[in-house]
Design a protein around this motif. Sequence first.
Motif, short mmCIF file in Angstrom:
data_model
loop_
_atom_site.label_atom_id
_atom_site.label_comp_id
_atom_site.label_asym_id
_atom_site.label_seq_id
_atom_site.Cartn_x
_atom_site.Cartn_y
_atom_site.Cartn_z
N ASN A 24 10.80 9.36 12.38
CA ASN A 24 10.30 8.68 11.88
C ASN A 24 9.38 8.45 10.54
OD1 ASN A 24 10.41 6.01 13.27
ND2 ASN A 24 9.55 6.61 15.04
N LEU A 25 9.03 9.18 9.91
CA LEU A 25 8.31 9.10 8.97
C LEU A 25 9.04 9.95 7.70
CD1 LEU A 25 5.50 11.75 10.01
CD2 LEU A 25 5.38 9.31 10.12
N ARG A 26 10.45 9.29 8.50
CA ARG A 26 11.22 10.24 6.46
C ARG A 26 11.56 8.67 5.84
NH1 ARG A 26 16.84 9.64 9.14
NH2 ARG A 26 16.28 8.07 11.22
N PRO A 27 11.49 8.97 4.74
CA PRO A 27 11.65 7.66 3.89
C PRO A 27 13.52 7.76 3.74
CG PRO A 27 12.28 9.80 2.32
CD PRO A 27 11.69 10.18 3.86
N HIS A 28 13.17 6.06 4.13
CA HIS A 28 14.64 5.40 4.45
C HIS A 28 14.69 4.05 3.06
CE1 HIS A 28 17.80 4.01 6.63
NE2 HIS A 28 17.18 4.33 8.19
N GLN A 29 15.92 4.67 2.50
CA GLN A 29 16.52 3.79 1.61
C GLN A 29 17.14 2.50 1.99
OE1 GLN A 29 19.00 6.57 -1.22
NE2 GLN A 29 16.75 6.21 -2.49
N PHE A 30 17.63 2.81 3.08
CA PHE A 30 18.25 1.09 3.81
C PHE A 30 17.39 1.31 4.62
CE2 PHE A 30 21.80 4.69 3.10
CZ PHE A 30 22.46 3.56 2.16
N ALA A 31 16.10 0.41 5.10
CA ALA A 31 15.24 -0.50 5.70
C ALA A 31 15.64 -1.89 5.68
CB ALA A 31 13.48 0.41 5.36
N GLY A 32 16.02 -2.50 6.56
CA GLY A 32 15.98 -3.33 6.88
C GLY A 32 17.01 -3.74 6.53
N CYS A 143 18.36 33.35 18.82
CA CYS A 143 17.63 31.91 19.69
C CYS A 143 18.44 30.70 19.66
CB CYS A 143 16.59 31.66 18.70
SG CYS A 143 15.30 33.61 19.07
N LEU A 144 19.84 30.98 19.26
CA LEU A 144 20.61 29.22 19.10
C LEU A 144 21.85 29.44 19.84
CD1 LEU A 144 19.96 29.51 15.25
CD2 LEU A 144 18.62 27.94 16.98
N ALA A 145 22.24 27.94 20.03
CA ALA A 145 23.72 28.64 21.08
C ALA A 145 24.51 27.54 20.24
CB ALA A 145 22.89 27.69 22.39
N TYR A 146 23.85 26.51 19.21
CA TYR A 146 25.54 25.79 19.09
C TYR A 146 24.77 25.11 17.14
CZ TYR A 146 29.10 22.06 18.54
OH TYR A 146 30.00 21.99 17.66
N VAL A 147 25.94 24.93 16.72
CA VAL A 147 25.72 24.17 15.35
C VAL A 147 26.62 23.16 15.00
CG1 VAL A 147 25.76 24.86 12.80
CG2 VAL A 147 24.81 26.88 14.17
N SER A 148 26.31 22.13 14.83
CA SER A 148 26.41 20.74 14.21
C SER A 148 26.35 20.87 13.10
CB SER A 148 25.68 19.73 14.72
OG SER A 148 26.42 18.38 14.54
N ILE A 149 27.41 20.24 12.51
CA ILE A 149 27.82 19.92 11.49
C ILE A 149 28.62 18.34 10.77
CG2 ILE A 149 28.83 20.61 8.66
CD1 ILE A 149 28.72 23.38 10.02
N PHE A 150 27.37 17.35 10.33
CA PHE A 150 28.34 16.31 10.30
C PHE A 150 28.20 15.49 8.69
CE2 PHE A 150 23.98 16.44 11.96
CZ PHE A 150 23.64 15.78 11.71
N GLN A 151 28.65 14.32 8.22
CA GLN A 151 28.15 14.02 7.17
C GLN A 151 27.70 12.14 7.53
OE1 GLN A 151 30.19 12.61 4.61
NE2 GLN A 151 29.21 11.62 2.78
N ASN A 152 26.28 11.36 7.96
CA ASN A 152 26.12 10.85 8.45
C ASN A 152 26.65 9.58 6.53
OD1 ASN A 152 25.81 11.02 10.30
ND2 ASN A 152 23.09 10.71 9.67
N TRP A 153 27.22 8.71 6.41
CA TRP A 153 27.63 7.69 5.15
C TRP A 153 27.69 5.97 4.95
CZ3 TRP A 153 27.89 7.84 0.29
CH2 TRP A 153 28.18 6.72 -0.30
N GLY A 154 26.61 5.86 5.14
CA GLY A 154 25.59 4.41 5.33
C GLY A 154 25.05 4.47 6.63
N PRO A 155 23.49 3.17 6.47
CA PRO A 155 23.21 3.09 7.59
C PRO A 155 23.80 2.75 8.58
CG PRO A 155 23.27 0.78 5.84
CD PRO A 155 24.11 2.41 5.07
N LYS A 156 25.12 2.22 8.98
CA LYS A 156 25.59 2.54 10.02
C LYS A 156 26.14 3.16 10.94
CE LYS A 156 28.20 -2.45 9.13
NZ LYS A 156 28.31 -2.61 7.96
N SER A 160 20.10 7.82 6.04
CA SER A 160 18.38 7.06 5.02
C SER A 160 18.78 7.15 3.82
CB SER A 160 17.80 7.46 5.86
OG SER A 160 17.27 9.24 5.88
N ILE A 161 19.78 7.72 3.03
CA ILE A 161 18.82 8.42 1.81
C ILE A 161 20.47 8.13 1.18
CG2 ILE A 161 18.54 9.87 0.43
CD1 ILE A 161 16.94 9.19 1.58
N TYR A 162 21.38 7.40 0.35
CA TYR A 162 21.99 7.11 -0.04
C TYR A 162 23.02 7.99 -0.81
CZ TYR A 162 26.18 6.00 -3.12
OH TYR A 162 27.29 5.04 -3.75
N HIS A 163 22.27 8.96 -2.15
CA HIS A 163 22.98 10.32 -2.37
C HIS A 163 23.48 11.19 -1.18
CE1 HIS A 163 22.34 13.51 -5.57
NE2 HIS A 163 23.20 14.02 -4.51
#
Length: 330
Positions: A24-32, A143-156, A160-163
């Motif tokens: 929750n503490l992370r910066p959010h360029q798309f807030a609101g 110690c690890l079981a799985y690695v997820s690799i992904f891109q989120n593009w856009g607030p929807k 949380s960051i545009y770049h």
Amino acid sequence: MKYNSELRQDLVSGDWIVIAPKRNLRPHQFAGKDRRVKAPKAGCPFEDLAKSGHEIISVYQKKKSKSWDVQIVKNKFPALDHGNICAIKTREGPYSMIEGRGYQDMVIPKNHDKNFSQLDAESANLIFRAFQDRYRFFASDSCLAYVSIFQNWGPKAGASIYHPHYQMIAIPVVPPDVNHSLSGSARYFAKNKACVHCAMIEWEKKNGTRIIKENKGAIAFAPYVSREPFEMRIFPKKHLAYFEDEKEEDFKWVVGLLQESLSRMKIKLKDPDYNFFIHTAPISEKSKHSHYHWHIEILPKISISAGFELGTGIEITVVDPDEAAKILRS
Ligand SMILES: [Zn+2]
Ligand SMILES: [Zn+2]
């Protein structure tokens, strides 16, 4: 809560979730904002990664360049932190819980303005090299079981960051969606002595109506069972369960087709927000999952899950995948 973050297992379904209040503490360029608006370079936390306090893990340069092109850094607001010991499973009454140990890293290309589909081939391939290098490091950690690799593009899609940036999350459990996929492909293999994904690729090639594009080493199609309008899947044609084992000379076909598919989506669907992610066999119990076939799934954010979807797990997709492929192919 006992720890900074926790993985909790549903007592009924056996599925895992993560509770991570610090995110929750992370910066959010798309807030609101519910629409993607381009944030200016000035003030972008990914322009100078060291200056903005990111711990840098690796730096990649283009062949003819002296400055960085892609970097792997640690997320400043991770849901999971690795520490020195493996996560310990504990109980609380009838419930099972694991301390949130693992990694949450980011792969960040230098280019603020161009998304994945618009990068030149060298930059796009460097991003996948970074994915694989870091993945191999995670895979060596028992110690690890799985690695997820992904891109989120856009607030929807949850960015949380545009770049444009990509994430890698390494966790100590195999996630529910991957588990379902693994057990389904294992069942098919036991019955038919063949890979279910290879069978799908073969049928889609023969049928042709849902193919979006293919090249020498990879194929992109709209899945017959499409969860969202214009969902796309990209498979390497050569059967391989493990993302970490893909050869560099074969990667370029998948990377090229991912760029092409995202570019078609940008043009034909008016540049929607989207997620893409890699599905691969887990790093734990490696020898067990050779029947799996690693691939990429692209989900544009066009529809919203409503009560029926949330209550049943049945998605209502309002575009016929045959029609979706026709539009994306044209
Ligand atoms: Zn930037
Ligand atoms: Zn296969």
